[in-house]
Enzyme design. Structure first.
Site, mmCIF file in Angstrom:
data_model
loop_
_atom_site.group_PDB
_atom_site.id
_atom_site.type_symbol
_atom_site.label_atom_id
_atom_site.label_comp_id
_atom_site.label_asym_id
_atom_site.label_seq_id
_atom_site.Cartn_x
_atom_site.Cartn_y
_atom_site.Cartn_z
ATOM 1 N N GLU A 318 45.454 31.087 36.884
ATOM 2 C CA GLU A 318 46.249 32.126 36.225
ATOM 3 C C GLU A 318 46.982 31.591 34.992
ATOM 4 O O GLU A 318 48.175 31.786 34.824
ATOM 5 C CB GLU A 318 47.237 32.744 37.216
ATOM 6 C CG GLU A 318 46.530 33.412 38.388
ATOM 7 C CD GLU A 318 47.470 34.144 39.336
ATOM 8 O OE1 GLU A 318 48.639 33.747 39.435
ATOM 9 O OE2 GLU A 318 47.007 35.107 39.967
ATOM 10 N N ASP A 392 44.518 36.959 48.202
ATOM 11 C CA ASP A 392 45.893 36.830 47.745
ATOM 12 C C ASP A 392 46.927 37.563 48.603
ATOM 13 O O ASP A 392 47.394 38.641 48.210
ATOM 14 C CB ASP A 392 45.987 37.330 46.295
ATOM 15 C CG ASP A 392 47.232 36.823 45.606
ATOM 16 O OD1 ASP A 392 48.050 36.190 46.279
ATOM 17 O OD2 ASP A 392 47.365 37.055 44.393
ATOM 18 N N GLU A 414 49.606 28.013 53.241
ATOM 19 C CA GLU A 414 50.618 28.701 52.429
ATOM 20 C C GLU A 414 50.674 30.156 52.858
ATOM 21 O O GLU A 414 49.728 30.920 52.650
ATOM 22 C CB GLU A 414 50.287 28.605 50.928
ATOM 23 C CG GLU A 414 51.312 29.320 50.048
ATOM 24 C CD GLU A 414 51.041 29.169 48.539
ATOM 25 O OE1 GLU A 414 50.728 28.042 48.085
ATOM 26 O OE2 GLU A 414 51.146 30.181 47.824
ATOM 27 N N GLU A 420 55.511 40.644 48.626
ATOM 28 C CA GLU A 420 54.919 41.076 47.359
ATOM 29 C C GLU A 420 53.945 42.234 47.530
ATOM 30 O O GLU A 420 53.952 43.173 46.741
ATOM 31 C CB GLU A 420 54.193 39.880 46.709
ATOM 32 C CG GLU A 420 53.439 40.264 45.452
ATOM 33 C CD GLU A 420 52.711 39.080 44.800
ATOM 34 O OE1 GLU A 420 52.782 37.959 45.330
ATOM 35 O OE2 GLU A 420 52.077 39.300 43.755
HETATM 36 O O1 GCW Z 1 49.869 36.707 44.142
HETATM 37 C C1 GCW Z 1 49.955 36.112 42.907
HETATM 38 C C2 GCW Z 1 51.279 36.547 42.368
HETATM 39 C C3 GCW Z 1 51.808 35.660 41.282
HETATM 40 C C4 GCW Z 1 51.805 34.225 41.817
HETATM 41 C C5 GCW Z 1 50.387 33.840 42.204
HETATM 42 C C6 GCW Z 1 50.326 32.450 42.813
HETATM 43 C C7 GCW Z 1 53.361 32.491 41.299
HETATM 44 O O2 GCW Z 1 51.181 37.870 41.917
HETATM 45 O O3 GCW Z 1 53.089 36.098 40.956
HETATM 46 O O4 GCW Z 1 52.337 33.335 40.868
HETATM 47 O O5 GCW Z 1 49.914 34.737 43.171
HETATM 48 O O6 GCW Z 1 50.329 32.364 44.023
HETATM 49 O O7 GCW Z 1 50.279 31.490 42.088
#
Ligand code: GCW
Length: 729
Positions: A318, A392, A414, A420
């Site tokens: 990302e 995710d 993790e 979220e």
């Molecule tokens: O789920 C996504 C989130 C991001 C996050 C990323 C990650 C910290 O939307 O905000 O960034 O995962 O886990 O790196």
């Protein structure tokens, strides 16, 4: 002054005084019950018999040792027992007086500890709590090989008292199953918390290192009480400034607060730091100047923080920099850092959350493809940290196939504690069942019983190091987590990281008793509510294996229609693939073949729709709307029913809660009530928006007996939330 006037005046003063004192009282009452104390509420045990029994056993104590940690134990016990039992305990040096003795083999009288040997198996953090008879006297003893261990033991005993457990015949041995039990704060230096819904970051970087809030100590107490032994202070989307000397001073100040509680600090680092703050031309991990820069940085950190834990790294993910920018592998990047930390005893937690558009591979497969071939190449002090699922932190995902795929590389879990993707901080969702489901999943990596729990605790592959991380839901709201019930997610994370074989239900019960009430019936009602809450949320958000259909950016509310984002695999339409034919993602052998990454047991299970459990059906298969489900219903009907059931369950949960008004303190009661009102509306919002959206493709009616959604799809699509909290970027 006439008597009558005087009397009137006196009356007035009296009334005013009453008002003031009543106000002060109410104020105190609310402050005391506003959730700040978390599960460490030490209000007097109301039941006289229980209180008396406990008091008889705990009148006189001795905590041997003179460290900062033993001082904390003494203070905590004095404070807790005075509250719980209504009387301060007496500290006594004389063995004949003592009823509760706490210490290590070095500090306890031989007569006592000789009855508790052998202690080697306890390691540095394990402890024993035993009821013993020494010279004809009944004693309770807490023993461990370190002061941190006896601190853990003390919190365990307090938990027994808080939950009104009989403490007269104790024989408890506790050894953590996982070594590294850490929170990951996604906290920025400006105090914004990425995906945080409980106010700004608790770290006031501006006032550190001099100003240390009481909250820092209370944070450490709470964590130690559930066995958390580390914290990564800053966001994985890391600002390189954290490694500047002035920030390291601030980090050192926090480390000093946490040290006596057995908590180490770790930092997320930006892989380009040598270039950005070090002024080097490159951050290539194989460049000798770069390695030297990191070595000096590590030396500088350990000068300030001798027990510094190590680094957490989000690399080539990302938009974050990483070794890939220089044509190097994740192992080469991780090893360079591992080498500079190793002489100091530090570790690297290297995240597996990587996916890139350029790779012509479906997103759920990329972490495995990237890391499996690197097995055997990492240094001994590297752990690869994987999210529980392959995408995710969705309300439900199958496990990541990385668990069990790398026998020579410890994979660390993790979990996300912050919600979220499960309603930010207004939805009541207890994550215990999600964690439990993941930890108990059998990967088949080494035959039957190769659960994820056994992989991450290192026992399946005899790894020498193990870890579990939780993305924190903590902020500076008075109640820490924005919603008092969500404190339970912090709590259950810690308890499961200590021992993943405990049940989510037992842990929920402890949490309720310590936080809300000990009334048996009320505990049952709330515990049932909590245990059902995650499935309820899955139902109104992403039933039957749907995933990633939330609103863009902020991830607030439904957005199954979103199709305009920069990358294919950021778009909800990429994930649900609804069309006139059907719905779901074909990840079976006839599709993107993600199932090939699992061991045969799971691969076979997910290979065909008939064998795939309903909860993962649309994760692995694209099926026609009329597909006949195990229940006999069509897929469309089943999907719709799940959405309606989810919303209905929230309504029921809300009703159940309202019945508890007389059983719960007004402050938490009202907070939860207000949040449930929001959740009820939002569950209906999710249901309506998703059902109306998918109906465009199925062209089938909403099954009879279910009310028609109010609102139109166009209205749901038009809603914008530019200021929703916790956004990234
Ligand atoms: O789920 C996504 C989130 C991001 C996050 C990323 C990650 C910290 O939307 O905000 O960034 O995962 O886990 O790196």
């Amino acid at each position: 002054m006439k008597t009558a006037t005087r009397t009137r005046l006196q009356l007035l003063i009296f009334v005013a005084a009453c008002c003031v004192s009543h106000f002060a009282c109410a104020q105190f009452y609310f402050e005391n019950n506003d959730g700040y104390r978390l599960w460490q509420k030490y209000d007097t045990i109301e039941d006289k018999v229980t209180r008396q029994q406990m008091r008889e056993k705990l009148k006189t104590l001795n905590i041997s040792g003179n460290s900062a940690t033993t001082k904390i134990i003494r203070e905590e016990l004095k404070y807790a027992l005075t509250g719980l039992l209504g009387h301060p305990p007496r500290l006594s040096q004389k063995l004949e007086d003592q009823q509760l003795i706490i210490g290590t083999p070095e500090t306890l009288p031989k007569k006592v500890y000789s009855q508790l040997n052998p202690l080697e198996k306890l390691g540095e953090e394990g402890y024993r709590i035993r009821s013993l008879t020494v010279q004809g006297k009944n004693l309770t003893v807490i023993i461990g090989n370190s002061d941190t261990a006896i601190l853990y033991g003390t919190y365990h005993l307090l938990r027994l008292i808080q939950t009104h457990t009989n403490i007269s015949a104790l024989n408890i041995t506790e050894i953590p199953k996982i070594d590294i039990r850490v929170l990951n704060h996604w906290d920025n230096l400006d105090r914004h918390v990425e995906r945080g819904y409980a106010g700004e970051s608790i770290w006031d970087w501006h006032k550190l290192p001099d100003y240390k809030y009481q909250r820092y100590y209370d944070y450490a107490r709470a964590n130690a009480s559930i066995g958390i032994n580390g914290t990564v202070l800053n966001n994985v989307n890391a600002n390189p400034d954290i490694l500047r000397p002035e920030y390291l001073q601030k980090v050192a100040a926090l480390a000093e607060v946490f040290r006596p509680y057995g908590i180490k600090v770790y930092l997320s680092i930006n892989f380009s730091s040598p270039h950005i703050i070090g002024g080097l031309k490159t951050s290539d991990p194989l460049n000798s100047e770069v390695a030297q820069w990191w070595k000096s940085k590590a030396d500088e950190i350990y000068q300030l923080i001798p027990d510094f834990g190590g680094f957490l790294v989000k690399a080539n993910s990302e938009g974050q920099p990483g070794p890939g920018d220089f044509g190097r592998t994740h192992a080469e990047g991780a090893n360079m850092l591992a080498d500079v930390l190793e002489p100091h005893g530090g570790i690297v937690m290297w995240r597996a959350f990587v996916y890139a558009n350029e790779k012509n591979e479906e997103r759920s497969k990329q972490a495995y493809s990237e890391f499996k071939p690197l097995d055997g190449q990492f240094r001994k002090n590297v752990l690869v940290q994987s999210k529980n699922g392959p995408i995710d932190f969705q309300p439900r995902e199958p496990i990541s196939p990385l668990f069990g795929a790398t026998p020579q590389t410890p994979i660390m879990m993790e979990f996300q504690i912050t919600l979220e993707y499960l309603g930010l901080s207004t939805h009541l969702v207890y994550l215990g069942p999600l964690y439990e489901e993941v930890l108990n999943t059998d990967t088949g990596a080494k035959g039957k019983g190769s659960t994820v729990g056994k992989i991450i605790d290192g026992s399946l592959f005899n790894n020498t190091i193990s870890g579990m991380a939780g993305v924190a839901n903590i902020g500076s709201d008075r109640n820490w987590t924005g919603h008092i019930m969500l404190q339970s997610n912090w709590y259950v994370f810690g308890r499961l990281a200590w021992n993943h074989e405990q049940t989510a239900k037992d842990i929920a019960n402890d949490w309720i008793r310590m936080t809300l009430t000990n009334d048996h019936e009320t505990v049952n009602t709330i515990s049932n509510m909590m245990m059902a809450s995650r499935e309820t949320t899955v139902n109104y958000m992403t039933p039957l294996g749907l995933h990633h259909i939330m609103g863009t950016g902020h991830h607030y509310g439904p957005g199954p229609w979103v199709n305009n984002l920069g990358r294919d695999d950021w778009n909800p339409v990429y994930y649900h693939r609804a069309d006139s034919q059907g719905i779901g993602f074909n990840r079976s052998a006839t599709g993107v073949n993600a199932i090939e990454q699992y061991h045969p047991e799971l691969r076979q299970l997910y290979a065909k729709p008939e064998t795939t459990p309903d909860e993962f059906l649309l994760w692995f298969h694209h099926l026609p709307w009329e597909y006949k489900m195990k229940s006999g219903k069509s897929l469309w009907d089943e999907l719709t029913h799940h959405y309606y059931q989810g919303a209905e369950n929230v309504k029921q949960m809300h009703k159940e809660w309202l019945k508890l008004e007389s059983k719960i303190d007004p402050h938490p009661f009202n907070q939860v009530k207000m949040a449930l009102e929001i959740q009820e509306q939002e569950a209906i919002w999710w249901r309506n928006a998703c059902v109306l959206y998918f109906q465009q493709f199925s062209r089938l009616p909403i099954p009879s007996g279910l009310e028609k959604p109010q609102g139109t799809l166009a209205e749901y699509k038009a809603a914008q939330f530019p200021y929703a909290p916790g956004q990234g970027g």
